[in-house]
Design a protein around this motif. Structure first.
Motif, short mmCIF file in Angstrom:
data_model
loop_
_atom_site.label_atom_id
_atom_site.label_comp_id
_atom_site.label_asym_id
_atom_site.label_seq_id
_atom_site.Cartn_x
_atom_site.Cartn_y
_atom_site.Cartn_z
N ILE A 10 0.89 -1.16 0.00
CA ILE A 10 0.00 0.00 0.00
C ILE A 10 0.93 1.22 0.00
O ILE A 10 1.85 1.32 0.81
CB ILE A 10 -0.99 -0.01 1.18
N TYR A 12 2.51 5.04 0.10
CA TYR A 12 2.38 6.23 0.95
C TYR A 12 1.58 7.30 0.22
O TYR A 12 1.81 7.57 -0.95
CB TYR A 12 3.76 6.81 1.29
N THR A 24 5.41 -1.97 -9.90
CA THR A 24 4.91 -3.07 -9.05
C THR A 24 3.45 -3.37 -9.37
O THR A 24 3.04 -4.54 -9.43
CB THR A 24 4.95 -2.67 -7.55
N ASP A 51 -1.27 3.76 2.09
CA ASP A 51 -0.77 3.83 3.46
C ASP A 51 -0.90 5.30 3.85
O ASP A 51 -0.11 6.13 3.41
CB ASP A 51 0.69 3.37 3.44
N ALA A 256 9.02 -4.11 -3.76
CA ALA A 256 10.42 -3.96 -4.16
C ALA A 256 11.33 -4.28 -2.98
O ALA A 256 10.88 -4.35 -1.83
CB ALA A 256 10.69 -2.56 -4.68
N GLU A 258 13.45 -2.87 -1.08
CA GLU A 258 13.74 -2.06 0.12
C GLU A 258 12.77 -2.36 1.27
O GLU A 258 13.04 -2.00 2.41
CB GLU A 258 13.76 -0.55 -0.22
N LEU A 288 13.23 0.23 -10.45
CA LEU A 288 13.24 0.96 -11.70
C LEU A 288 14.16 2.16 -11.43
O LEU A 288 13.93 2.91 -10.48
CB LEU A 288 11.82 1.43 -12.00
N MET A 295 14.39 5.34 -8.88
CA MET A 295 13.42 6.40 -9.10
C MET A 295 12.61 6.55 -7.82
O MET A 295 12.04 5.58 -7.32
CB MET A 295 12.50 6.02 -10.26
N1 MSP Z 1 3.82 2.33 2.60
C1 MSP Z 1 4.93 1.49 2.44
C2 MSP Z 1 4.50 0.08 2.11
C3 MSP Z 1 3.61 -0.57 3.12
S1 MSP Z 1 3.07 -2.14 2.58
C4 MSP Z 1 2.42 -2.82 3.92
C5 MSP Z 1 5.81 2.02 1.32
N2 MSP Z 1 5.22 2.83 0.43
S2 MSP Z 1 5.95 3.47 -0.85
O1 MSP Z 1 5.01 4.43 -1.39
O2 MSP Z 1 7.23 3.96 -0.52
O3 MSP Z 1 6.03 2.33 -1.88
C6 MSP Z 1 7.14 1.47 -1.94
C7 MSP Z 1 6.91 0.48 -3.03
O4 MSP Z 1 6.62 1.16 -4.26
C8 MSP Z 1 8.12 -0.38 -3.37
O5 MSP Z 1 8.30 -1.47 -2.51
C9 MSP Z 1 7.76 -0.80 -4.77
O6 MSP Z 1 6.76 -1.75 -4.74
C10 MSP Z 1 7.23 0.49 -5.34
N3 MSP Z 1 8.31 1.34 -5.84
C11 MSP Z 1 8.58 2.62 -5.48
N4 MSP Z 1 9.65 3.05 -6.19
C12 MSP Z 1 10.09 2.07 -6.99
C13 MSP Z 1 11.11 1.97 -7.95
N5 MSP Z 1 11.90 2.96 -8.25
N6 MSP Z 1 11.24 0.77 -8.59
C14 MSP Z 1 10.43 -0.29 -8.34
N7 MSP Z 1 9.46 -0.23 -7.44
C15 MSP Z 1 9.26 0.94 -6.77
O7 MSP Z 1 6.96 1.63 1.27
#
Ligand code: MSP
Length: 486
Positions: A10, A12, A24, A51, A256, A258, A288, A295
């Motif tokens: 989910i 942010y 994703t 989130d 992803a 992280e 990515l 990114m």
């Molecule tokens: N809110 C948390 C996730 C909670 S899940 C219980 C979070 N949010 S986030 O907005 O930062 O989203 C992270 C996710 O977005 C990554 O794990 C991935 O799925 C996707 N990505 C964000 N940037 C990305 C890239 N540059 N490349 C690939 N996936 C990316 O962490």
């Protein structure tokens, strides 16, 4: 009947979706669409969401001068619009500000308390607000957050902890018993090694953050945003009594790398503590990147899907992402590379094949049947294997080989020189190949697959329709599927 529950993280709600989030979500969509072809729509649940709590979101709302609720309402709408644009076929969209989520959090939390895994102590360490992550002295990279490289805040506060350390052996046993639990394999080693080094208990409360869920044992505290965010996967299926929970749990989580630790270590430990079955699989893909750098919103090097889709088209974008990045590895995005794939593969291979076949079909009015000369050349079993191992790029590569085989078949058979039964047989093979392709392309290129079906005058199929039939259907008038881009 086997069922599939596939989740994205989910995201942010502090800013709109960029290409990284799209990556994703598109990958999850490809997997969900694949399983719908295989198991039927009713047996697949594909979810995404937002989130919405935490200081990071609160700060973003403040900067815009609106209340956090208004801010996240607007952001959720924006995300939904982006997913619509990208043809994301999610079945449910969760927001952590929803009542159903808050109620599930309470129920799961109670289970953790009942199992004796929550206790009070003092947390002393570092906190990175942009990453909403706690760090120890040892984890810091030159006094900065090891994740994003920014300043961290020193915190020393009374806190509640979750006994993560208690689950070290159980987690290691899980990884050993179920080698596919953490996927892909090469990425799981790092996690397993870190767990072997020992687990520290996890601080799960924060000093009062106005924008969050109240800590169930102490109203002066807020529940750590990650602790509640993970529970979204249970809120979505109505844990503990919901029909969907019984039908679909456990889930396959895609994210992803992280946030692999949160999903592959903390989450299963929480579930074990609460007596809930652990996920079916936790799959972490790569990043990515832009010129080699992730990114992200934090680095400001992001592009938004709306701009790319407007310029190049949605399936063009989906194709690029799925074909260029081995699913699991990092891969760079550039418009130049996207243009090369559009012109060199979508236009030259698939577009060309479809327009040639539909034009050639106009020359033949007789029966469309004969000996199957192409069906065997499709590596269907292998494509199925690749899809189920989440090797999406390999599956797409094999579908593409088939497209190229069909183009070669035209060149070799020279149907423009044929007539009668001979032409009927060539056209039968090509039209059946296109029909099968319209099924196999559906997960990756849903819009194109729909347009292809329209040209072929056929309805949607399933994996069982991927064998050649006795006779092909006569197509309608052809149109170009893709346009060259400069
Ligand atoms: N809110 C948390 C996730 C909670 S899940 C219980 C979070 N949010 S986030 O907005 O930062 O989203 C992270 C996710 O977005 C990554 O794990 C991935 O799925 C996707 N990505 C964000 N940037 C990305 C890239 N540059 N490349 C690939 N996936 C990316 O962490």
């Amino acid at each position: 009947m086997p069922r599939m529950y596939i989740t994205t993280p989910i995201y942010y709600a502090n800013g709109p979706a960029h290409l990284g989030h799209a990556y994703t979500t598109i990958a999850g969509d490809v997997i969900a669409r694949w399983y719908r072809l295989k198991l039927g729509d009713k047996n697949v649940l594909f979810t995404t969401g937002m989130d919405e709590h935490g200081s990071k979101v609160q700060k973003a709302a403040k900067e815009k001068g609106v209340s956090p609720q208004k801010f996240v309402d607007g952001m959720a709408e924006r995300f939904k619009n982006t997913w619509k644009l990208l043809h994301i076929s999610y079945d449910d969209f969760i927001r952590t500000t929803e009542k159903r989520h808050k109620e599930t959090v309470k129920k799961v939390f109670k289970k953790l308390v009942d199992s004796g895994d929550i206790y009070k102590g003092i947390y002393e360490g570092w906190y990175c607000v942009p990453c909403e992550s706690f760090w120890t002295d040892l984890q810091l990279a030159e006094e900065k957050c090891p994740e994003c490289g920014r300043k961290v805040d020193k915190v020393k506060e009374e806190s509640y902890f979750f006994r993560l350390s208690k689950y070290q052996d159980k987690l290691l046993k899980l990884y050993e018993d179920r080698p596919d639990f953490l996927s892909p394999k090469h990425r799981s080693k790092e996690i397993v090694n870190r767990v072997k080094e020992g687990l520290k208990d996890l601080s799960i409360s924060r000093k009062k953050v106005d924008w969050g869920i109240e800590f169930p044992l102490d109203p002066k505290l807020t529940l750590y945003v990650w602790k509640e965010a993970l529970i979204n996967y249970l809120s979505l299926v109505g844990f503990p009594d919901g029909k969907k929970f019984k039908e679909f749990w456990p889930a396959i989580h895609i994210m992803a790398k992280e946030i692999y630790w949160f999903h592959g270590v903390i989450w299963p430990a929480m579930l074990m503590s609460a007596g809930i079955p652990v996920p079916r699989k936790v799959f972490a893909h790569g990043w990515l990147t832009v010129e080699g750098r992730k990114m992200s919103k934090s680095f400001g090097n992001f592009l938004v899907p709306e701009d790319i889709v407007k310029k190049y088209g949605v399936d063009q974008f989906r194709y690029f992402l799925m074909k260029s990045l081995p699913f699991g590895e990092d891969g760079d995005f550039s418009e130049e590379a996207l243009r090369a794939r559009i012109n060199g593969e979508l236009v030259a291979d698939l577009g060309n094949l479809v327009s040639r076949v539909t034009k050639l079909a106009e020359r033949h009015e007789g029966k469309l049947c004969g000996k199957d000369a192409l069906g065997d050349r499709l590596e269907l079993k292998q494509i199925e294997k690749d899809m189920e191992a989440f090797e999406l790029h390999h599956a797409l590569e094999k579908i593409w080989s088939f497209v190229r085989i069909c183009n070669k078949y035209i060149n070799n058979n020279e149907p423009w020189k044929q007539s009668g039964k001979e032409l009927g047989e060539t056209m039968y093979n090509l039209l059946e190949a296109l029909r099968v392709l319209s099924v196999l392309l559906e997960p990756f290129l849903p819009e194109t697959a729909g347009r292809l079906r329209k040209q072929l005058r056929i309805g949607p199929g399933t994996i069982r329709d991927c064998a050649f039939r006795k006779e092909a259907t006569r197509p309608g008038k052809g149109e170009h599927l893709f346009r060259r881009v400069e």
